[in-house]
Design a protein around this motif. Structure first.
Motif, PDB file in Angstrom:
ATOM      1  N   MET A   1       0.926  -1.188  -0.035  1.00 39.12           N
ATOM      2  CA  MET A   1       0.002  -0.094  -0.076  1.00 39.12           C
ATOM      3  C   MET A   1       0.832   1.365   0.050  1.00 39.12           C
ATOM      4  SD  MET A   1      -3.014   1.188   2.738  1.00 39.12           S
ATOM      5  CE  MET A   1      -1.823   1.489   3.967  1.00 39.12           C
ATOM      6  N   VAL A   2       1.932   1.293   0.528  1.00 39.95           N
ATOM      7  CA  VAL A   2       3.011   2.255   0.752  1.00 39.95           C
ATOM      8  C   VAL A   2       3.226   2.534  -0.608  1.00 39.95           C
ATOM      9  CG1 VAL A   2       4.896   3.205   1.693  1.00 39.95           C
ATOM     10  CG2 VAL A   2       3.255   2.320   3.157  1.00 39.95           C
ATOM     11  N   ASP A   3       3.987   1.522  -1.211  1.00 43.93           N
ATOM     12  CA  ASP A   3       4.356   1.458  -2.511  1.00 43.93           C
ATOM     13  C   ASP A   3       3.443   2.013  -3.632  1.00 43.93           C
ATOM     14  OD1 ASP A   3       6.703   0.511  -1.692  1.00 43.93           O
ATOM     15  OD2 ASP A   3       6.362  -1.640  -2.195  1.00 43.93           O
ATOM     16  N   VAL A   4       2.263   1.687  -3.754  1.00 45.82           N
ATOM     17  CA  VAL A   4       1.353   2.365  -4.367  1.00 45.82           C
ATOM     18  C   VAL A   4       0.917   3.743  -4.124  1.00 45.82           C
ATOM     19  CG1 VAL A   4      -1.314   2.026  -5.041  1.00 45.82           C
ATOM     20  CG2 VAL A   4       0.082   0.049  -4.963  1.00 45.82           C
ATOM     21  N   MET A   5       0.758   4.148  -2.939  1.00 41.64           N
ATOM     22  CA  MET A   5       0.570   5.493  -2.396  1.00 41.64           C
ATOM     23  C   MET A   5       1.884   6.211  -3.078  1.00 41.64           C
ATOM     24  SD  MET A   5      -2.132   6.133  -1.184  1.00 41.64           S
ATOM     25  CE  MET A   5      -3.309   4.858  -1.496  1.00 41.64           C
ATOM     26  N   LEU A   6       3.161   5.939  -2.867  1.00 39.15           N
ATOM     27  CA  LEU A   6       4.243   6.769  -3.235  1.00 39.15           C
ATOM     28  C   LEU A   6       4.318   6.863  -4.790  1.00 39.15           C
ATOM     29  CD1 LEU A   6       6.819   7.975  -2.582  1.00 39.15           C
ATOM     30  CD2 LEU A   6       8.198   5.870  -2.820  1.00 39.15           C
ATOM     31  N   VAL A   7       3.885   6.114  -5.711  1.00 36.28           N
ATOM     32  CA  VAL A   7       3.797   5.728  -6.812  1.00 36.28           C
ATOM     33  C   VAL A   7       2.376   6.994  -7.354  1.00 36.28           C
ATOM     34  CG1 VAL A   7       3.143   4.735  -9.250  1.00 36.28           C
ATOM     35  CG2 VAL A   7       4.878   3.698  -7.645  1.00 36.28           C
ATOM     36  N   LEU A   8       1.325   6.956  -6.796  1.00 34.51           N
ATOM     37  CA  LEU A   8       0.487   7.945  -7.117  1.00 34.51           C
ATOM     38  C   LEU A   8       0.793   9.385  -6.756  1.00 34.51           C
ATOM     39  CD1 LEU A   8      -2.798   6.057  -5.786  1.00 34.51           C
ATOM     40  CD2 LEU A   8      -2.135   6.416  -8.269  1.00 34.51           C
ATOM     41  N   LEU A   9       1.467   9.524  -5.566  1.00 36.41           N
ATOM     42  CA  LEU A   9       1.978  10.979  -5.174  1.00 36.41           C
ATOM     43  C   LEU A   9       2.793  11.451  -6.341  1.00 36.41           C
ATOM     44  CD1 LEU A   9       2.274  13.185  -3.144  1.00 36.41           C
ATOM     45  CD2 LEU A   9       4.286  11.754  -2.290  1.00 36.41           C
TER      46      LEU A   9
ATOM     47  N   PHE B   1       0.803  12.356  -9.598  1.00 37.36           N
ATOM     48  CA  PHE B   1       0.062  13.686  -9.201  1.00 37.36           C
ATOM     49  C   PHE B   1       1.009  14.676  -9.257  1.00 37.36           C
ATOM     50  CE2 PHE B   1      -3.235  10.981  -7.480  1.00 37.36           C
ATOM     51  CZ  PHE B   1      -4.399  10.867  -8.627  1.00 37.36           C
ATOM     52  N   MET B   2       1.976  14.486  -8.499  1.00 44.10           N
ATOM     53  CA  MET B   2       2.989  15.683  -8.493  1.00 44.10           C
ATOM     54  C   MET B   2       3.645  16.226 -10.106  1.00 44.10           C
ATOM     55  SD  MET B   2       5.167  14.835  -5.140  1.00 44.10           S
ATOM     56  CE  MET B   2       6.673  15.758  -5.620  1.00 44.10           C
ATOM     57  N   VAL B   3       3.734  15.240 -10.880  1.00 42.57           N
ATOM     58  CA  VAL B   3       4.289  15.599 -12.104  1.00 42.57           C
ATOM     59  C   VAL B   3       3.091  16.103 -13.186  1.00 42.57           C
ATOM     60  CG1 VAL B   3       5.144  14.394 -14.209  1.00 42.57           C
ATOM     61  CG2 VAL B   3       6.180  13.562 -12.137  1.00 42.57           C
ATOM     62  N   SER B   4       1.890  15.630 -12.836  1.00 42.62           N
ATOM     63  CA  SER B   4       0.976  15.934 -13.837  1.00 42.62           C
ATOM     64  C   SER B   4       0.137  17.286 -13.378  1.00 42.62           C
ATOM     65  CB  SER B   4      -0.122  14.819 -14.039  1.00 42.62           C
ATOM     66  OG  SER B   4      -0.706  14.382 -12.934  1.00 42.62           O
ATOM     67  N   ALA B   5       0.028  17.382 -11.931  1.00 41.26           N
ATOM     68  CA  ALA B   5      -0.539  18.732 -11.613  1.00 41.26           C
ATOM     69  C   ALA B   5      -0.295  19.958 -12.393  1.00 41.26           C
ATOM     70  CB  ALA B   5      -0.409  18.791 -10.153  1.00 41.26           C
ATOM     71  N   PRO B   6       1.010  20.105 -12.358  1.00 45.01           N
ATOM     72  CA  PRO B   6       1.336  21.551 -13.182  1.00 45.01           C
ATOM     73  C   PRO B   6       0.808  21.608 -14.768  1.00 45.01           C
ATOM     74  CG  PRO B   6       3.253  20.579 -12.116  1.00 45.01           C
ATOM     75  CD  PRO B   6       2.083  19.786 -11.846  1.00 45.01           C
ATOM     76  N   LEU B   7       0.922  20.307 -15.533  1.00 41.41           N
ATOM     77  CA  LEU B   7       0.141  20.068 -16.750  1.00 41.41           C
ATOM     78  C   LEU B   7      -1.262  20.260 -16.838  1.00 41.41           C
ATOM     79  CD1 LEU B   7       2.431  17.211 -17.526  1.00 41.41           C
ATOM     80  CD2 LEU B   7       2.906  19.317 -18.255  1.00 41.41           C
ATOM     81  N   LEU B   8      -1.876  20.532 -15.802  1.00 47.42           N
ATOM     82  CA  LEU B   8      -3.455  20.509 -16.039  1.00 47.42           C
ATOM     83  C   LEU B   8      -3.766  21.998 -15.690  1.00 47.42           C
ATOM     84  CD1 LEU B   8      -4.444  17.509 -13.943  1.00 47.42           C
ATOM     85  CD2 LEU B   8      -4.521  17.670 -16.449  1.00 47.42           C
ATOM     86  N   THR B   9      -2.941  22.896 -15.326  1.00 44.03           N
ATOM     87  CA  THR B   9      -3.442  24.272 -14.867  1.00 44.03           C
ATOM     88  C   THR B   9      -3.465  24.834 -16.502  1.00 44.03           C
ATOM     89  OG1 THR B   9      -1.091  24.762 -14.821  1.00 44.03           O
ATOM     90  CG2 THR B   9      -2.593  24.304 -12.773  1.00 44.03           C
ATOM     91  N   VAL B  10      -4.548  25.642 -16.764  1.00 46.46           N
ATOM     92  CA  VAL B  10      -4.784  26.385 -17.911  1.00 46.46           C
ATOM     93  C   VAL B  10      -5.525  27.482 -17.643  1.00 46.46           C
ATOM     94  CG1 VAL B  10      -5.263  24.222 -19.514  1.00 46.46           C
ATOM     95  CG2 VAL B  10      -7.073  25.182 -18.316  1.00 46.46           C
ATOM     96  N   GLY B  11      -5.256  28.651 -18.513  1.00 46.63           N
ATOM     97  CA  GLY B  11      -5.902  29.801 -18.430  1.00 46.63           C
ATOM     98  C   GLY B  11      -7.447  30.003 -18.293  1.00 46.63           C
ATOM     99  N   VAL B  12      -8.030  30.936 -18.204  1.00 45.27           N
ATOM    100  CA  VAL B  12      -9.372  31.095 -18.190  1.00 45.27           C
ATOM    101  C   VAL B  12      -9.873  30.705 -19.429  1.00 45.27           C
ATOM    102  CG1 VAL B  12     -11.224  32.873 -18.109  1.00 45.27           C
ATOM    103  CG2 VAL B  12      -9.415  32.958 -16.428  1.00 45.27           C
ATOM    104  N   PRO B  13     -11.008  30.088 -19.763  1.00 41.65           N
ATOM    105  CA  PRO B  13     -11.556  29.725 -21.381  1.00 41.65           C
ATOM    106  C   PRO B  13     -12.106  31.111 -21.819  1.00 41.65           C
ATOM    107  CG  PRO B  13     -13.021  28.677 -19.417  1.00 41.65           C
ATOM    108  CD  PRO B  13     -11.647  29.506 -18.867  1.00 41.65           C
ATOM    109  N   ILE B  14     -11.353  31.757 -22.770  1.00 45.01           N
ATOM    110  CA  ILE B  14     -11.776  32.997 -23.544  1.00 45.01           C
ATOM    111  C   ILE B  14     -11.994  32.616 -24.767  1.00 45.01           C
ATOM    112  CG2 ILE B  14     -11.077  35.339 -23.935  1.00 45.01           C
ATOM    113  CD1 ILE B  14      -9.121  34.957 -21.581  1.00 45.01           C
TER     114      ILE B  14
END
Length: 128
Positions: free
Chosen positions: A9-17, A20-33
């Motif tokens: 379980m600790v191994d799975v949580m570390l991989v998920l962390l 999410f740390m790598v993909s979170a900055p890629l998901l931020t987009v500006g205001v839909p204009i």
């Protein structure tokens, strides 16, 4: 021995962390204009919104009254100080046919005056 092995379980949580740390900055987009229409949902608000409008001729309106662009910051500062300070959200409404530079001039003056909560208003997109 009736202990639960938590190592997988600790191994799975570390991989998920890490994922999410790598993909979170890629998901931020500006205001839909997609002006003047957008699929964005409306914001809920308790009091009447403070709006600045620009019509097709480049005239600037604060709420429903026309004002010169030179007086915009002074009047907005007076209104926001009575309503809630510089944290008041200001909605900018620009006509579909107005010059992009005119709307940017208004937004530039708002930004230079210290207003940080400025939002563009669009209509709900019709069709698919």
């Amino acid at each position: 021995m009736s202990d639960i092995n938590v190592t997988p379980m600790v191994d799975v949580m570390l991989v998920l962390l890490i994922i999410f740390m790598v993909s979170a900055p890629l998901l931020t987009v500006g205001v839909p204009i997609d002006l003047p229409q957008s699929q964005a949902k409306s914001l809920d608000q308790d009091k009447e919104p403070l709006t600045v409008s620009v019509d097709t001729e480049g005239k600037v309106f604060l709420q429903n009254s026309e004002i010169p662009i030179e007086e915009l910051v002074a009047k907005l500062t007076a209104v926001t100080s009575a309503r809630g300070g510089m944290e008041e959200r200001i909605y900018v409404r620009g006509d579909r046919k107005v010059d992009y530079g005119t709307v940017m001039k208004v937004m530039g003056r708002l930004s230079a005056a210290g207003f940080r909560r400025v939002a563009l208003v669009t209509e709900v997109e019709q069709g698919s």
